[in-house]
Design a protein around this motif. Sequence first.
Motif, mmCIF file in Angstrom:
data_model
loop_
_atom_site.group_PDB
_atom_site.id
_atom_site.type_symbol
_atom_site.label_atom_id
_atom_site.label_comp_id
_atom_site.label_asym_id
_atom_site.label_seq_id
_atom_site.Cartn_x
_atom_site.Cartn_y
_atom_site.Cartn_z
ATOM 1 N N CYS A 6 0.859 -1.187 0.000
ATOM 2 C CA CYS A 6 0.000 0.000 0.000
ATOM 3 C C CYS A 6 0.895 1.236 0.000
ATOM 4 O O CYS A 6 1.881 1.277 0.728
ATOM 5 N N TRP A 8 0.481 3.914 1.358
ATOM 6 C CA TRP A 8 0.477 4.530 2.686
ATOM 7 C C TRP A 8 1.034 3.579 3.731
ATOM 8 O O TRP A 8 1.906 3.942 4.507
ATOM 9 N N CYS A 9 0.517 2.350 3.772
ATOM 10 C CA CYS A 9 0.782 1.439 4.891
ATOM 11 C C CYS A 9 1.957 0.498 4.674
ATOM 12 O O CYS A 9 2.369 -0.186 5.606
ATOM 13 N N HIS A 59 -7.248 -0.297 -0.204
ATOM 14 C CA HIS A 59 -6.764 -0.953 1.012
ATOM 15 C C HIS A 59 -7.903 -0.979 2.044
ATOM 16 O O HIS A 59 -7.854 -0.315 3.083
ATOM 17 N N SER A 62 -7.630 -1.444 6.001
ATOM 18 C CA SER A 62 -6.768 -0.594 6.816
ATOM 19 C C SER A 62 -7.053 0.884 6.573
ATOM 20 O O SER A 62 -8.020 1.412 7.083
ATOM 21 N N CYS A 63 -6.252 1.531 5.705
ATOM 22 C CA CYS A 63 -6.380 2.986 5.556
ATOM 23 C C CYS A 63 -7.540 3.379 4.645
ATOM 24 O O CYS A 63 -7.894 4.541 4.561
HETATM 25 ZN ZN LIG Z 1 -3.118 1.349 3.362
#
Ligand SMILES: [Zn+2]
Lengths: 92, 198
Positions: A6, A8-9, A59, A62-63
């Motif tokens: 991801c 971000w993650c 995602h 999660s985010c």
């Molecule tokens: Zn994420």
Amino acid sequence: MQLIPCPWCGPRDEVEFHYGGAAHVAYPEDPQSLTDEDWARYVFFRDNPKGPFAERWCHTASCRRWFNAIRDTATHQVLAVYRMDEAKPVTS
Amino acid sequence: MTVDHPQRRSPLAHLTAELAATPVGVSLSEVPFLTQLNLRVDPLGRAARAVEEALGATLPTAANTAVAAGDLDVLWLGPDEWLLVAPEGRQESLEKSLRQAIGTEHGAVVDLSAHRTTVELSGALARDLLAKGCSLDLHPAVFTTGSCAQLPLAQAPVLLLARDSEMPRYWLLVRTSFAPYVAAWLLDACVEYAASGP
Ligand SMILES: [Zn+2]
């Protein structure tokens, strides 16, 4: 299990993600003027390459962000991920 | 005739004894009724700065990190989304101060205190236990103190916070309806440590 990175993650289990189809499918500029055949082409017709393919992923677990990924449809290898506001990277 | 006043029961109240009886190396307990507010605001906007001033804490912008300010924890949930966790009973005052800070700017504050309960998991085997149910890299050099992550644990969505990664102590924020399942899974997953314990 495959890890999908991801933007971000970082790398996470594939089950955390949802697939969103081909990326960079532009909405018709003048929707009023489209014929039924044009609409069908916009809504249903997608490339189906063997090899690198730009896709949308979310995602979900999660985010909850949508992002784009270039995935090799033959090997499932994720070659690149990029955020929605980033340009499509060049992959060889 | 007397009328019983309704009493608030936490989602894991019925498992208090079981949670307290885990093998050496794993400690489990419920931290019930924490204040939890979801905050959405543009991290670069004026409202974010006003919120930070009101909280006395920065809104973490690094993905999957949390900051602590006194008894308040601010957990990153997304690029424009955070969860504020505070002791029980703070939701009204916290929500009010956040709404005041945001003012007429674009933002959202939602009280989610009843949405999740919290399980505290600690002990030398805490990391091994979590690793049975998720694929996250929990090594203390990666999932450091102050890291947080939303992920499925044994297929149940949880929000994991490393309050201390060296002397392992985690908070698992679990949805109320999933809490008994997650607690049962944790209890079952640590059964083997009873046999192999020191
Ligand atoms: Zn994420």
